[in-house]
Design an enzyme around this catalytic site. Structure first.
Site, PDB file in Angstrom:
ATOM      1  N   ARG A 102      59.046 -54.267 -83.055  1.00  0.00           N
ATOM      2  CA  ARG A 102      57.845 -54.170 -83.874  1.00  0.00           C
ATOM      3  C   ARG A 102      57.589 -52.697 -84.185  1.00  0.00           C
ATOM      4  NH1 ARG A 102      52.664 -56.066 -80.883  1.00  0.00           N
ATOM      5  NH2 ARG A 102      53.125 -54.152 -79.746  1.00  0.00           N
ATOM      6  N   ASP A 120      35.425 -64.797 -69.281  1.00  0.00           N
ATOM      7  CA  ASP A 120      36.756 -65.380 -69.079  1.00  0.00           C
ATOM      8  C   ASP A 120      36.740 -66.900 -69.243  1.00  0.00           C
ATOM      9  OD1 ASP A 120      39.504 -64.502 -68.020  1.00  0.00           O
ATOM     10  OD2 ASP A 120      39.054 -66.272 -66.807  1.00  0.00           O
ATOM     11  N   ARG A 161      51.057 -63.341 -81.326  1.00  0.00           N
ATOM     12  CA  ARG A 161      50.994 -62.426 -80.181  1.00  0.00           C
ATOM     13  C   ARG A 161      49.862 -62.961 -79.322  1.00  0.00           C
ATOM     14  NH1 ARG A 161      47.015 -58.394 -78.546  1.00  0.00           N
ATOM     15  NH2 ARG A 161      47.982 -56.768 -77.295  1.00  0.00           N
ATOM     16  N   HIS A 164      46.479 -62.063 -68.175  1.00  0.00           N
ATOM     17  CA  HIS A 164      45.241 -62.510 -67.539  1.00  0.00           C
ATOM     18  C   HIS A 164      45.033 -64.008 -67.674  1.00  0.00           C
ATOM     19  CE1 HIS A 164      44.147 -58.301 -66.893  1.00  0.00           C
ATOM     20  NE2 HIS A 164      44.763 -58.101 -68.047  1.00  0.00           N
ATOM     21  N   ASN A 178      42.204 -65.565 -73.920  1.00  0.00           N
ATOM     22  CA  ASN A 178      41.785 -65.371 -72.532  1.00  0.00           C
ATOM     23  C   ASN A 178      40.276 -65.388 -72.346  1.00  0.00           C
ATOM     24  OD1 ASN A 178      42.184 -64.407 -69.671  1.00  0.00           O
ATOM     25  ND2 ASN A 178      41.077 -62.640 -70.495  1.00  0.00           N
ATOM     26  N   ASN A 217      51.825 -48.881 -79.320  1.00  0.00           N
ATOM     27  CA  ASN A 217      51.033 -49.961 -79.904  1.00  0.00           C
ATOM     28  C   ASN A 217      49.606 -49.477 -80.135  1.00  0.00           C
ATOM     29  OD1 ASN A 217      49.694 -50.165 -77.441  1.00  0.00           O
ATOM     30  ND2 ASN A 217      49.974 -52.366 -77.254  1.00  0.00           N
ATOM     31  N   GLU A 267      51.461 -60.628 -74.455  1.00  0.00           N
ATOM     32  CA  GLU A 267      51.119 -59.277 -74.010  1.00  0.00           C
ATOM     33  C   GLU A 267      50.933 -59.270 -72.495  1.00  0.00           C
ATOM     34  OE1 GLU A 267      47.991 -55.667 -73.868  1.00  0.00           O
ATOM     35  OE2 GLU A 267      47.374 -57.762 -73.820  1.00  0.00           O
ATOM     36  N   ASP A 286      47.198 -62.154 -76.830  1.00  0.00           N
ATOM     37  CA  ASP A 286      46.489 -61.033 -76.231  1.00  0.00           C
ATOM     38  C   ASP A 286      46.179 -61.324 -74.765  1.00  0.00           C
ATOM     39  OD1 ASP A 286      44.765 -58.525 -76.674  1.00  0.00           O
ATOM     40  OD2 ASP A 286      43.319 -59.928 -75.817  1.00  0.00           O
TER      41      ASP A 286
HETATM   42  C1  AAO Z   1      35.393 -52.893 -74.828  1.00  0.00           C
HETATM   43  C2  AAO Z   1      34.857 -51.622 -74.186  1.00  0.00           C
HETATM   44  C3  AAO Z   1      34.608 -51.862 -72.702  1.00  0.00           C
HETATM   45  C4  AAO Z   1      33.677 -53.059 -72.498  1.00  0.00           C
HETATM   46  C5  AAO Z   1      34.278 -54.264 -73.205  1.00  0.00           C
HETATM   47  C6  AAO Z   1      33.400 -55.518 -73.104  1.00  0.00           C
HETATM   48  O1  AAO Z   1      35.824 -50.576 -74.354  1.00  0.00           O
HETATM   49  O2  AAO Z   1      34.010 -50.700 -72.152  1.00  0.00           O
HETATM   50  O3  AAO Z   1      33.540 -53.320 -71.116  1.00  0.00           O
HETATM   51  O4  AAO Z   1      34.481 -53.952 -74.587  1.00  0.00           O
HETATM   52  O5  AAO Z   1      32.208 -55.330 -73.811  1.00  0.00           O
HETATM   53  C7  AAO Z   1      40.340 -53.817 -76.375  1.00  0.00           C
HETATM   54  C8  AAO Z   1      39.977 -52.414 -75.901  1.00  0.00           C
HETATM   55  C9  AAO Z   1      38.902 -52.450 -74.838  1.00  0.00           C
HETATM   56  C10 AAO Z   1      37.707 -53.260 -75.307  1.00  0.00           C
HETATM   57  C11 AAO Z   1      38.228 -54.671 -75.582  1.00  0.00           C
HETATM   58  C12 AAO Z   1      37.127 -55.641 -76.020  1.00  0.00           C
HETATM   59  O6  AAO Z   1      41.137 -51.784 -75.379  1.00  0.00           O
HETATM   60  O7  AAO Z   1      38.483 -51.103 -74.568  1.00  0.00           O
HETATM   61  O8  AAO Z   1      36.676 -53.245 -74.316  1.00  0.00           O
HETATM   62  O9  AAO Z   1      39.189 -54.598 -76.657  1.00  0.00           O
HETATM   63  O10 AAO Z   1      36.487 -55.190 -77.153  1.00  0.00           O
HETATM   64  C13 AAO Z   1      44.675 -54.204 -69.608  1.00  0.00           C
HETATM   65  C14 AAO Z   1      45.090 -55.627 -70.004  1.00  0.00           C
HETATM   66  C15 AAO Z   1      45.630 -55.717 -71.423  1.00  0.00           C
HETATM   67  C16 AAO Z   1      44.700 -55.025 -72.417  1.00  0.00           C
HETATM   68  C17 AAO Z   1      44.524 -53.596 -71.959  1.00  0.00           C
HETATM   69  C18 AAO Z   1      43.586 -52.808 -72.885  1.00  0.00           C
HETATM   70  O11 AAO Z   1      46.050 -56.109 -69.078  1.00  0.00           O
HETATM   71  O12 AAO Z   1      45.712 -57.090 -71.755  1.00  0.00           O
HETATM   72  O13 AAO Z   1      43.917 -53.586 -70.641  1.00  0.00           O
HETATM   73  N1  AAO Z   1      45.218 -55.105 -73.801  1.00  0.00           N
HETATM   74  C19 AAO Z   1      44.723 -56.147 -74.741  1.00  0.00           C
HETATM   75  C20 AAO Z   1      44.546 -55.600 -76.158  1.00  0.00           C
HETATM   76  C21 AAO Z   1      43.380 -54.646 -76.194  1.00  0.00           C
HETATM   77  C22 AAO Z   1      42.098 -55.398 -75.882  1.00  0.00           C
HETATM   78  C23 AAO Z   1      42.264 -56.474 -74.877  1.00  0.00           C
HETATM   79  C24 AAO Z   1      43.480 -56.800 -74.329  1.00  0.00           C
HETATM   80  C25 AAO Z   1      41.089 -57.330 -74.599  1.00  0.00           C
HETATM   81  O14 AAO Z   1      45.738 -55.049 -76.615  1.00  0.00           O
HETATM   82  O15 AAO Z   1      43.270 -53.986 -77.433  1.00  0.00           O
HETATM   83  O16 AAO Z   1      41.100 -54.469 -75.376  1.00  0.00           O
HETATM   84  O17 AAO Z   1      41.105 -58.361 -75.603  1.00  0.00           O
HETATM   85  C26 AAO Z   1      47.067 -51.225 -65.960  1.00  0.00           C
HETATM   86  C27 AAO Z   1      47.365 -52.697 -65.990  1.00  0.00           C
HETATM   87  C28 AAO Z   1      47.234 -53.266 -67.384  1.00  0.00           C
HETATM   88  C29 AAO Z   1      45.892 -52.903 -67.980  1.00  0.00           C
HETATM   89  C30 AAO Z   1      45.765 -51.362 -67.994  1.00  0.00           C
HETATM   90  C31 AAO Z   1      44.441 -50.893 -68.576  1.00  0.00           C
HETATM   91  O18 AAO Z   1      48.177 -50.513 -66.476  1.00  0.00           O
HETATM   92  O19 AAO Z   1      48.682 -52.931 -65.510  1.00  0.00           O
HETATM   93  O20 AAO Z   1      47.340 -54.682 -67.285  1.00  0.00           O
HETATM   94  O21 AAO Z   1      45.822 -53.389 -69.332  1.00  0.00           O
HETATM   95  O22 AAO Z   1      45.860 -50.892 -66.661  1.00  0.00           O
HETATM   96  O23 AAO Z   1      43.389 -51.338 -67.797  1.00  0.00           O
HETATM   97  C32 AAO Z   1      49.700 -46.687 -65.798  1.00  0.00           C
HETATM   98  C33 AAO Z   1      48.342 -46.951 -65.166  1.00  0.00           C
HETATM   99  C34 AAO Z   1      48.039 -48.447 -65.089  1.00  0.00           C
HETATM  100  C35 AAO Z   1      48.238 -49.091 -66.425  1.00  0.00           C
HETATM  101  C36 AAO Z   1      49.620 -48.774 -66.976  1.00  0.00           C
HETATM  102  C37 AAO Z   1      49.764 -49.413 -68.358  1.00  0.00           C
HETATM  103  O24 AAO Z   1      50.717 -47.084 -64.947  1.00  0.00           O
HETATM  104  O25 AAO Z   1      48.307 -46.391 -63.880  1.00  0.00           O
HETATM  105  O26 AAO Z   1      46.666 -48.587 -64.695  1.00  0.00           O
HETATM  106  O27 AAO Z   1      49.833 -47.365 -67.026  1.00  0.00           O
HETATM  107  O28 AAO Z   1      50.828 -49.032 -69.070  1.00  0.00           O
END
Ligand code: AAO
Length: 463
Positions: A322, A167, A195, A201, A101, A284, A223, A197
């Site tokens: 998994r 992006d 997988r 998006h 992505n 996870n 994902e 990631d």
């Molecule tokens: C890091 C820093 C950031 C910085 C960034 C860029 O932490 O501060 O801005 O670098 O420099 C991982 C880490 C991130 C990290 C990133 C890059 O988790 O912290 O950022 O590496 O190094 C969304 C996405 C989903 C994503 C998830 C974390 O949709 O794809 O966020 N997962 C994957 C990986 C993950 C990785 C990335 C993607 C990026 O598994 O390890 O990030 O490559 C809602 C939405 C979801 C959203 C979540 C979190 O869901 O529906 O789509 O996931 O929010 O934002 C409740 C909540 C609801 C939430 C739901 C989820 O219902 O109300 O908000 O639960 O179950």
């Protein structure tokens, strides 16, 4: 096709989160093959940023690609190839976490893990190479600051920057071609699937183009976090492979904490994936540490409930499963166990089979390992004789297996097991207890075990 993990009909992938390639190669040979694991999900293999500013070598630096060169914190390209070959040789497949992505986050620049320079603000990634034209034009993103901030709008979710990550413009032939080359290289090396990631998006059409350009069949799971909380739904990806079912993490946690809720584990009316599309897990690498909207998941930090949850998941016929394998952590950013120079430590094995050096190795916890054999043995059979009362649950899987939990630690009652007459080992306690099934399929089921009150018997499982 996209739905075949190509592992000889085996049923369980283990995520060896942040393990080095050398450690994974050893684990395939010394443990995973004999235990019946289908394969390993490995941490991202591409070149990534080295973060020492807002956090010190956090695990998440691997989700910020710098190029598609294969040297990462887990090891060199040579070590990666050696691992794939050695795991394949013992029938354990490798599934790569593919980050397509985006590239690195805004504000980051310097040198990546394979020595490539990059500058995110300039959208310059010479190691690929990608330049500004390869990133989604700003005017296609409807949010005021350019970041994803409205999950109710697919254009916002897919055209804006996820937490500031640059992006990629996946509609362009050039971006697609570079990503096809990357995945094809991995398939040539012997990888069995991916997988994807942050697939939520990406536009499904872009994934269709990439997947359609591959030179070999590959297993795919995407994902997509769909909790009925936004505009992007899991079913938009069903033609592209399995899809992560995050509602399952909540459902299994709720049900294992309160057995009266176990009967509602799968709610298709709520939008959950049909079984043949679902990719499921108890926790996870994100939600075990509060990323990705964690909530109420059960993790290794609660071993009693965790063993029950994983066992139940592996016994129950829903989705492709998994198992998580973690390292101990205090803070959410903390990277894997490391030496003074932040080199990841080897996974050492203690005399009792558990892991040392800070690795949890849930996949080696006896009930979890043994339920992998159960899931393989009962694959393809139907759920029957479902019983749920108070803190007791039990069911059979065709005439191949029978499973029960007594959450209170003890149970003594007669069940219809659906199985042929005979004496079977409880595989959970390594045959310390046994079950005699009568000619009519009934058996007296006795459980007395405060720590692991689980019973599983199956045809074709070793005791
Ligand atoms: C890091 C820093 C950031 C910085 C960034 C860029 O932490 O501060 O801005 O670098 O420099 C991982 C880490 C991130 C990290 C990133 C890059 O988790 O912290 O950022 O590496 O190094 C969304 C996405 C989903 C994503 C998830 C974390 O949709 O794809 O966020 N997962 C994957 C990986 C993950 C990785 C990335 C993607 C990026 O598994 O390890 O990030 O490559 C809602 C939405 C979801 C959203 C979540 C979190 O869901 O529906 O789509 O996931 O929010 O934002 C409740 C909540 C609801 C939430 C739901 C989820 O219902 O109300 O908000 O639960 O179950």
């Amino acid at each position: 096709g996209y739905f075949d993990p190509d592992c000889g009909g085996k049923q369980v992938i283990v995520h060896l989160f942040e393990w080095k390639w050398t450690s994974i190669a050893e684990e395939c040979e010394r443990f995973l093959s004999a235990a019946g694991f289908c394969g390993v999900q490995v941490s991202p293999v591409h070149e990534h940023v080295i973060v020492t500013t807002d956090a010190m070598r956090p695990w998440w630096e691997r989700y910020q690609p710098v190029s598609y060169k294969l040297t990462s914190r887990s090891g060199t390209e040579e070590e990666f190839i050696d691992m794939v070959q050695r795991c394949n040789a013992v029938g354990v497949r490798i599934y790569v976490d593919a980050v397509l992505n985006h590239m690195a986050g805004l504000g980051r620049s310097g040198i990546g893990t394979a020595g490539s320079s990059f500058d995110s603000d300039a959208h310059d990634f010479p190691g690929v190479p990608f330049t500004v034209a390869d990133f989604t034009p700003r005017d296609m993103c409807p949010s005021h600051d350019g970041n994803v901030n409205n999950y109710g709008d697919p254009n916002n979710v897919r055209n804006c920057y996820l937490v500031g990550l640059t992006d990629l413009y996946g509609a362009t032939d050039y971006v697609r071609q570079k990503q096809i080359e990357y995945l094809n290289r991995l398939l040539e090396i012997g990888v069995a699937g991916f997988r994807v990631d942050a697939a939520k998006h990406m536009w499904p059409a872009d994934l269709e183009a990439i997947q359609g350009g591959l030179s070999k069949p590959a297993f795919f799971y995407h994902e997509v976090i769909d909790r009925n909380d936004g505009a992007v739904k899991v079913d938009e990806y069903f033609h592209l492979g399995r899809v992560t079912e995050f509602r399952y993490c909540s459902k299994i946690a709720t049900g294992i904490r309160d057995f009266s809720q176990l009967g509602n584990l799968i709610d298709l009316g709520w939008g959950m994936c049909p079984s043949d599309k679902a990719f499921v897990f108890v926790d996870n690498h994100d939600n075990q540490r509060g990323h990705g909207g964690a909530g109420d998941v059960i993790t290794h930090k609660d071993p009693f409930l965790y063993k029950l949850a994983i066992s139940y998941m592996l016994a129950y016929p829903y989705g492709f499963t998994r198992v998580m394998s973690s390292y101990f952590f205090e803070s959410t950013d903390e990277g894997p166990p490391h030496d003074g120079n932040y080199n990841t430590l080897d996974v050492t094995i203690n005399p009792d089979g558990s892991c040392g050096n800070g690795w949890v190795c849930e996949h080696r916890w006896a009930p979890i390992t043994r339920m992998v054999a159960f899931r393989n043995a009962v694959a393809g059979t139907e759920l029957a004789n479902f019983f749920l009362e108070g803190d007791n649950v039990a069911f059979s899987r065709g005439d191949k297996g029978f499973f029960a939990i007594a959450k209170s630690g003890s149970m003594d009652r007669t069940f219809q097991t659906g199985m042929p007459a005979g004496t079977y080992c409880n595989i959970i306690d390594g045959c310390a207890s046994q079950v005699t099934v009568n000619g009519d399929g009934n058996a007296q089921i006795r459980i007395t075990n405060a720590d692991e009150p689980i019973l599983a018997i199956c045809q074709g499982c070793d005791g």
